[in-house]
Design an enzyme around this catalytic site. Structure first.
Site, PDB file in Angstrom:
ATOM      1  N   LYS A  80     140.472   3.423  47.849  1.00 44.56           N
ATOM      2  CA  LYS A  80     141.016   4.792  47.879  1.00 44.56           C
ATOM      3  C   LYS A  80     142.288   4.896  48.709  1.00 44.56           C
ATOM      4  O   LYS A  80     142.606   4.017  49.505  1.00 44.56           O
ATOM      5  CB  LYS A  80     139.939   5.757  48.385  1.00 44.56           C
ATOM      6  CG  LYS A  80     138.895   6.039  47.288  1.00 44.56           C
ATOM      7  CD  LYS A  80     138.024   7.222  47.576  1.00 44.56           C
ATOM      8  CE  LYS A  80     137.091   7.449  46.375  1.00 44.56           C
ATOM      9  NZ  LYS A  80     135.965   8.311  46.691  1.00 44.56           N
ATOM     10  N   ARG A 126     129.481   2.693  46.692  1.00 45.69           N
ATOM     11  CA  ARG A 126     130.056   2.740  45.338  1.00 45.69           C
ATOM     12  C   ARG A 126     131.387   2.005  45.378  1.00 45.69           C
ATOM     13  O   ARG A 126     132.340   2.491  45.995  1.00 45.69           O
ATOM     14  CB  ARG A 126     130.233   4.200  44.911  1.00 45.69           C
ATOM     15  CG  ARG A 126     130.784   4.381  43.509  1.00 45.69           C
ATOM     16  CD  ARG A 126     130.969   5.858  43.170  1.00 45.69           C
ATOM     17  NE  ARG A 126     131.470   6.019  41.815  1.00 45.69           N
ATOM     18  CZ  ARG A 126     132.751   5.919  41.477  1.00 45.69           C
ATOM     19  NH1 ARG A 126     133.664   5.659  42.397  1.00 45.69           N
ATOM     20  NH2 ARG A 126     133.116   6.065  40.214  1.00 45.69           N
TER      21      ARG A 126
END
Ligand code: 9MG
Length: 284
Positions: free
Chosen positions: A225, A259
């Site tokens: 991210k 995740r």
């Protein structure tokens, strides 16, 4: 040091997941036009199954299938377009007898309903049941657990982020409870990167343990991210070391499920973390 609450997550079909000291890794299977496969053709579905097998071979405990990109600036997709992407892949995974439970990444009740009927066994709702609360009825009807993620674009930014997040997640838990889904069927997720500044993302990682007050297992998604990319000035493909640092820190704060895109490397880092907190497994 004991930081991992023990939870048993019952899945439809009689299986269950043990959540506790052993970290579970959820491999990401995006079926969107900007990923390796958009699921729309037979070849795409076959490619998606091959990728799921690869993730499982690297140690994934779960596979998360998603047909709508949540990247900043991504176009929302309609129900039919999302179904057209995910259904062939879910059908192909079921036909393949894939060895790990599959979750469906959607906030749309209709997509969740079809996906669960096609074999998905967890609903991953990045809108925390608050965009389409009927999705909680779908989960209750089929007896599938839900991941409720924090994503609150309308939050009061003058207030403390973690307190606001707990309030938001309590509302999500109420929606679940009203639909007949008990807390034992809910996994919470702070939603790293969703309507949060760089400072807020790191404060959240620092304060992750405060979320245990809700009494639910905790999933985190930091993989590749921008909180990592912006800090290090790295492209998405160069963010694995940063991702691993966040996975290890989140594990040490009591997170249960991770995740990620890069399953093998995160799995190794988490095994080392497990051995550090609790000792190596017997016989190793
Ligand atoms: C779909 N998706 C993208 N990022 C995510 C995250 O951090 N958590 C969950 N549950 N889903 C995510």
């Amino acid at each position: 040091m004991m930081v991992h609450g023990a939870h048993r997550l019952d899945l439809p079909g009689g299986d269950h997941l043990e959540l506790g000291r052993r970290a579970l890794v959820m491999g990401i299977l995006n079926v969107t036009p900007d990923s390796f496969s958009d699921g729309g053709s037979h070849d795409d579905a076959a490619r998606a199954v091959a990728h799921a097998r690869l993730l499982i071979g690297e140690g994934a405990d779960l596979i998360d299938v998603g047909g709508e990109s949540t990247r900043p600036g991504a176009e929302p997709v309609g129900v039919q377009a999302e179904l057209d992407r995910v259904m062939p892949v879910l059908d192909a995974l079921a036909a393949d007898g894939i060895a790990a439970p599959v979750s469906i990444d959607t906030y749309k009740a209709l997509v969740a309903d079809q996906a669960v009927q096609a074999g998905a066994r967890i609903i991953n709702d990045v809108r925390g049941l608050q965009r389409e609360p009927e999705i909680a009825d779908v989960a209750a009807l089929h007896g599938v657990p839900v991941i409720i993620m924090h994503w609150d674009e309308a939050r009061d930014r003058d207030r403390d982020l973690v307190s606001e997040m707990i309030r938001f997640l309590e509302q999500s838990l109420q929606i679940a409870e009203r639909a007949g889904l008990s807390r034992q069927r809910v996994i919470i997720d702070p939603g790293f990167g969703f309507a949060k500044t760089l400072d807020e993302n790191y404060a959240l990682l620092r304060r992750l343990g405060e979320l245990h007050v809700l009494g639910c297992p905790l999933l985190v998604g930091t993989s590749r991210k921008s909180m990592i990319g912006r800090l290090l000035d790295k492209t998405a493909g160069e963010r694995l070391p940063g991702t691993i640092a966040t996975s290890v820190l989140a594990y040490c704060a009591g997170a249960h499920i991770f995740r990620v895109h890069d399953v093998g490397a995160n799995r190794d880092a988490l095994r080392v973390s497990e051995a550090t907190l609790y000792g190596p497994p017997a016989g190793s």
